[in-house]
Design a protein around this motif. Structure first.
Motif, PDB file in Angstrom:
ATOM      1  N   ALA A  15     -57.046  32.843 -47.131  1.00  0.00           N
ATOM      2  CA  ALA A  15     -57.883  33.665 -46.456  1.00  0.00           C
ATOM      3  C   ALA A  15     -58.925  32.600 -45.580  1.00  0.00           C
ATOM      4  O   ALA A  15     -59.260  32.942 -44.446  1.00  0.00           O
ATOM      5  CB  ALA A  15     -58.683  34.406 -47.568  1.00  0.00           C
ATOM      6  N   PHE A  16     -59.341  31.623 -46.216  1.00  0.00           N
ATOM      7  CA  PHE A  16     -60.301  30.543 -45.599  1.00  0.00           C
ATOM      8  C   PHE A  16     -59.527  30.052 -44.496  1.00  0.00           C
ATOM      9  O   PHE A  16     -60.060  29.984 -43.562  1.00  0.00           O
ATOM     10  CB  PHE A  16     -60.706  29.552 -46.523  1.00  0.00           C
ATOM     11  CG  PHE A  16     -61.805  30.209 -47.394  1.00  0.00           C
ATOM     12  CD1 PHE A  16     -63.152  30.329 -46.920  1.00  0.00           C
ATOM     13  CD2 PHE A  16     -61.747  29.666 -48.816  1.00  0.00           C
ATOM     14  CE1 PHE A  16     -64.131  30.856 -47.568  1.00  0.00           C
ATOM     15  CE2 PHE A  16     -62.877  30.628 -49.773  1.00  0.00           C
ATOM     16  CZ  PHE A  16     -63.858  30.833 -49.114  1.00  0.00           C
ATOM     17  N   ALA A  17     -58.223  29.707 -44.609  1.00  0.00           N
ATOM     18  CA  ALA A  17     -57.746  29.040 -43.437  1.00  0.00           C
ATOM     19  C   ALA A  17     -57.429  30.035 -42.281  1.00  0.00           C
ATOM     20  O   ALA A  17     -57.489  29.806 -41.034  1.00  0.00           O
ATOM     21  CB  ALA A  17     -56.283  28.741 -43.773  1.00  0.00           C
ATOM     22  N   GLY A  18     -57.080  31.267 -42.659  1.00  0.00           N
ATOM     23  CA  GLY A  18     -56.964  32.541 -41.624  1.00  0.00           C
ATOM     24  C   GLY A  18     -58.302  32.733 -41.061  1.00  0.00           C
ATOM     25  O   GLY A  18     -58.425  33.025 -39.756  1.00  0.00           O
ATOM     26  N   TRP A  19     -59.464  32.874 -41.771  1.00  0.00           N
ATOM     27  CA  TRP A  19     -60.764  33.046 -41.140  1.00  0.00           C
ATOM     28  C   TRP A  19     -61.636  31.998 -40.359  1.00  0.00           C
ATOM     29  O   TRP A  19     -61.679  32.222 -39.186  1.00  0.00           O
ATOM     30  CB  TRP A  19     -61.613  33.207 -42.394  1.00  0.00           C
ATOM     31  CG  TRP A  19     -63.127  33.831 -41.751  1.00  0.00           C
ATOM     32  CD1 TRP A  19     -64.121  33.043 -41.818  1.00  0.00           C
ATOM     33  CD2 TRP A  19     -63.448  35.066 -41.425  1.00  0.00           C
ATOM     34  NE1 TRP A  19     -65.132  33.656 -41.108  1.00  0.00           N
ATOM     35  CE2 TRP A  19     -64.684  35.155 -41.169  1.00  0.00           C
ATOM     36  CE3 TRP A  19     -62.886  36.181 -41.375  1.00  0.00           C
ATOM     37  CZ2 TRP A  19     -65.585  35.886 -40.720  1.00  0.00           C
ATOM     38  CZ3 TRP A  19     -63.461  37.524 -41.015  1.00  0.00           C
ATOM     39  CH2 TRP A  19     -64.701  37.375 -40.716  1.00  0.00           C
ATOM     40  N   PHE A  20     -61.436  30.637 -40.688  1.00  0.00           N
ATOM     41  CA  PHE A  20     -61.912  29.759 -40.028  1.00  0.00           C
ATOM     42  C   PHE A  20     -60.831  29.083 -39.020  1.00  0.00           C
ATOM     43  O   PHE A  20     -61.270  28.377 -38.056  1.00  0.00           O
ATOM     44  CB  PHE A  20     -62.600  28.866 -40.979  1.00  0.00           C
ATOM     45  CG  PHE A  20     -63.797  29.073 -41.815  1.00  0.00           C
ATOM     46  CD1 PHE A  20     -64.923  29.501 -41.194  1.00  0.00           C
ATOM     47  CD2 PHE A  20     -63.472  29.447 -43.072  1.00  0.00           C
ATOM     48  CE1 PHE A  20     -65.857  30.012 -42.069  1.00  0.00           C
ATOM     49  CE2 PHE A  20     -64.494  29.832 -43.918  1.00  0.00           C
ATOM     50  CZ  PHE A  20     -65.626  30.117 -43.432  1.00  0.00           C
ATOM     51  N   GLY A  21     -59.780  28.986 -39.574  1.00  0.00           N
ATOM     52  CA  GLY A  21     -58.667  28.304 -38.427  1.00  0.00           C
ATOM     53  C   GLY A  21     -57.883  29.191 -37.465  1.00  0.00           C
ATOM     54  O   GLY A  21     -57.298  28.680 -36.636  1.00  0.00           O
ATOM     55  N   GLY A  22     -57.918  30.406 -37.977  1.00  0.00           N
ATOM     56  CA  GLY A  22     -57.030  31.332 -37.154  1.00  0.00           C
ATOM     57  C   GLY A  22     -55.722  31.354 -37.636  1.00  0.00           C
ATOM     58  O   GLY A  22     -55.375  31.003 -38.635  1.00  0.00           O
ATOM     59  N   PHE A  23     -54.781  32.216 -36.997  1.00  0.00           N
ATOM     60  CA  PHE A  23     -53.593  32.452 -37.332  1.00  0.00           C
ATOM     61  C   PHE A  23     -52.636  31.327 -37.472  1.00  0.00           C
ATOM     62  O   PHE A  23     -51.972  30.961 -38.474  1.00  0.00           O
ATOM     63  CB  PHE A  23     -52.828  33.387 -36.588  1.00  0.00           C
ATOM     64  CG  PHE A  23     -51.659  33.838 -36.947  1.00  0.00           C
ATOM     65  CD1 PHE A  23     -51.706  34.412 -38.160  1.00  0.00           C
ATOM     66  CD2 PHE A  23     -50.354  33.704 -36.461  1.00  0.00           C
ATOM     67  CE1 PHE A  23     -50.240  35.140 -38.843  1.00  0.00           C
ATOM     68  CE2 PHE A  23     -48.967  34.338 -36.958  1.00  0.00           C
ATOM     69  CZ  PHE A  23     -49.214  34.948 -37.984  1.00  0.00           C
ATOM     70  N   ALA A  25     -53.444  28.150 -38.224  1.00  0.00           N
ATOM     71  CA  ALA A  25     -53.940  27.429 -39.558  1.00  0.00           C
ATOM     72  C   ALA A  25     -53.423  28.162 -40.877  1.00  0.00           C
ATOM     73  O   ALA A  25     -53.051  27.510 -41.732  1.00  0.00           O
ATOM     74  CB  ALA A  25     -55.348  27.204 -39.572  1.00  0.00           C
ATOM     75  N   PHE A  26     -53.561  29.503 -40.739  1.00  0.00           N
ATOM     76  CA  PHE A  26     -53.049  30.272 -41.760  1.00  0.00           C
ATOM     77  C   PHE A  26     -51.372  29.981 -42.117  1.00  0.00           C
ATOM     78  O   PHE A  26     -51.057  29.673 -43.073  1.00  0.00           O
ATOM     79  CB  PHE A  26     -53.034  31.703 -41.640  1.00  0.00           C
ATOM     80  CG  PHE A  26     -52.418  32.837 -42.439  1.00  0.00           C
ATOM     81  CD1 PHE A  26     -52.899  33.040 -43.690  1.00  0.00           C
ATOM     82  CD2 PHE A  26     -51.184  33.310 -42.185  1.00  0.00           C
ATOM     83  CE1 PHE A  26     -52.630  34.091 -44.483  1.00  0.00           C
ATOM     84  CE2 PHE A  26     -50.683  34.258 -43.087  1.00  0.00           C
ATOM     85  CZ  PHE A  26     -51.199  34.640 -44.217  1.00  0.00           C
ATOM     86  N   LEU A  27     -50.927  29.942 -41.068  1.00  0.00           N
ATOM     87  CA  LEU A  27     -49.128  29.899 -41.168  1.00  0.00           C
ATOM     88  C   LEU A  27     -49.014  28.435 -41.619  1.00  0.00           C
ATOM     89  O   LEU A  27     -47.921  28.076 -42.471  1.00  0.00           O
ATOM     90  CB  LEU A  27     -48.521  30.045 -39.773  1.00  0.00           C
ATOM     91  CG  LEU A  27     -48.470  31.341 -39.300  1.00  0.00           C
ATOM     92  CD1 LEU A  27     -47.859  31.346 -37.843  1.00  0.00           C
ATOM     93  CD2 LEU A  27     -47.509  32.050 -40.268  1.00  0.00           C
ATOM     94  N   LEU A  28     -49.896  27.240 -41.255  1.00  0.00           N
ATOM     95  CA  LEU A  28     -49.554  25.796 -41.516  1.00  0.00           C
ATOM     96  C   LEU A  28     -50.008  25.730 -43.131  1.00  0.00           C
ATOM     97  O   LEU A  28     -49.147  25.317 -43.823  1.00  0.00           O
ATOM     98  CB  LEU A  28     -50.581  25.117 -40.660  1.00  0.00           C
ATOM     99  CG  LEU A  28     -50.639  23.678 -41.399  1.00  0.00           C
ATOM    100  CD1 LEU A  28     -49.271  22.934 -41.057  1.00  0.00           C
ATOM    101  CD2 LEU A  28     -51.733  22.913 -40.474  1.00  0.00           C
ATOM    102  N   VAL A  29     -51.024  26.425 -43.419  1.00  0.00           N
ATOM    103  CA  VAL A  29     -51.299  26.571 -45.044  1.00  0.00           C
ATOM    104  C   VAL A  29     -50.295  27.012 -45.872  1.00  0.00           C
ATOM    105  O   VAL A  29     -49.943  26.828 -46.812  1.00  0.00           O
ATOM    106  CB  VAL A  29     -52.747  27.011 -45.537  1.00  0.00           C
ATOM    107  CG1 VAL A  29     -52.913  27.121 -46.707  1.00  0.00           C
ATOM    108  CG2 VAL A  29     -53.904  26.051 -44.540  1.00  0.00           C
ATOM    109  N   ALA A  30     -49.791  28.318 -45.276  1.00  0.00           N
ATOM    110  CA  ALA A  30     -48.829  29.107 -46.144  1.00  0.00           C
ATOM    111  C   ALA A  30     -47.396  28.445 -46.160  1.00  0.00           C
ATOM    112  O   ALA A  30     -46.753  27.993 -47.181  1.00  0.00           O
ATOM    113  CB  ALA A  30     -48.429  30.374 -45.617  1.00  0.00           C
TER     114      ALA A  30
END
Length: 61
Positions: A15-23, A25-30
């Protein structure tokens, strides 16, 4: 640590990656989380990584 607590932490990190880094960053963290989970599972089960990555079937007949 219980699996519920671990799932909560992973969800919060995504959630933090998606909120602060965008989609992106969300995919990278996932994806890095999934890779880490796979490596951790291999270590926990005691599977040799060379045996896991080798091509072909090594079962004895």
């Amino acid at each position: 640590m219980s699996r519920a607590a671990l799932g909560l932490l992973v969800g919060m990190a995504l959630a933090f990656a998606g909120w602060f880094g965008g989609f992106g960053a969300f995919l990278l963290v996932a994806s890095l989380g999934a890779a880490g989970a796979a490596v951790g599972r291999l270590i926990d089960t005691g599977v040799d990584w060379r045996e896991f990555l080798s091509p072909g079937d090594r079962r004895t007949r």
